[in-house]
Write a protein that holds these residues in place. Structure first.
Motif, short mmCIF file in Angstrom:
data_model
loop_
_atom_site.label_atom_id
_atom_site.label_comp_id
_atom_site.label_asym_id
_atom_site.label_seq_id
_atom_site.Cartn_x
_atom_site.Cartn_y
_atom_site.Cartn_z
N CYS A 46 46.28 40.29 24.02
CA CYS A 46 45.57 39.27 24.81
C CYS A 46 46.42 38.01 24.99
O CYS A 46 46.38 37.37 26.04
N TYR A 49 48.61 38.71 27.81
CA TYR A 49 47.87 38.72 29.07
C TYR A 49 47.37 37.34 29.47
O TYR A 49 47.05 37.11 30.62
N VAL A 51 44.44 35.82 28.75
CA VAL A 51 43.10 36.03 29.28
C VAL A 51 42.07 35.12 28.64
O VAL A 51 42.29 34.57 27.56
N TRP A 53 38.16 35.84 27.81
CA TRP A 53 37.14 36.89 27.85
C TRP A 53 35.73 36.34 27.77
O TRP A 53 35.45 35.43 27.00
N HIS A 90 39.49 43.23 33.26
CA HIS A 90 38.45 43.45 32.25
C HIS A 90 38.91 44.49 31.23
O HIS A 90 39.91 45.16 31.44
N ASN A 107 37.67 39.15 32.42
CA ASN A 107 38.68 38.10 32.32
C ASN A 107 38.27 36.96 33.24
O ASN A 107 38.43 37.04 34.47
N ARG A 109 39.67 34.29 33.81
CA ARG A 109 40.77 33.67 34.55
C ARG A 109 40.79 34.17 35.99
O ARG A 109 41.52 33.62 36.82
#
Length: 129
Positions: A46, A49, A51, A53, A90, A107, A109
């Motif tokens: 993560c 990434y 992200v 959540w 996701h 996600n 974002r």
């Protein structure tokens, strides 16, 4: 791996839901306005990434468009991304665990900046030193 991610029984957008898209708009996620802080996870994947959540019962999330996914480690989670632009949209449990867990994390974002404003964020996890 690829997956067509649609949930036709999920809610349609209303004033109590948000709609998010990947960069190229091929994937749309519709979900309730988060009532808990968004999670900025710092686990090994993560963090990479980058992200934010928000987790919901899978019945509360509608995902349209075709995604592909990545699995690693124990392979219990599928991290889905747009096949065209590559945005992580996701995660969900793999087939065989979805019924038991019944959750999807989106996600946030993928939301527009104005929609992110005012949502609380909690930092979680990270590599052990």
């Amino acid at each position: 791996m690829s997956a067509s991610s649609t949930n036709p029984t999920s809610p349609t957008p209303t004033s109590r839901t948000l709609s998010a898209t990947c960069h190229c708009s091929a994937i749309t996620l519709t979900f309730p306005i988060p009532t808990k802080p968004l999670v900025e996870c710092h686990c090994s994947i993560c963090r990479r990434y980058s992200v934010l959540w928000a987790q919901f019962p899978s019945s509360d999330v509608q995902i349209t468009g075709e995604t592909e996914f990545y699995v690693w480690g124990d392979k219990d989670l599928q991290f889905h991304r747009c096949k065209a632009c590559g945005c992580v949209t996701h995660w969900m449990p793999r087939e065989g665990l979805r019924e038991e867990h019944g959750v999807v994390s989106v996600n946030c974002r993928m939301l527009e900046m104005v929609e992110l404003e005012g949502l609380e964020v909690r930092v979680s996890g990270g590599p052990k030193k």
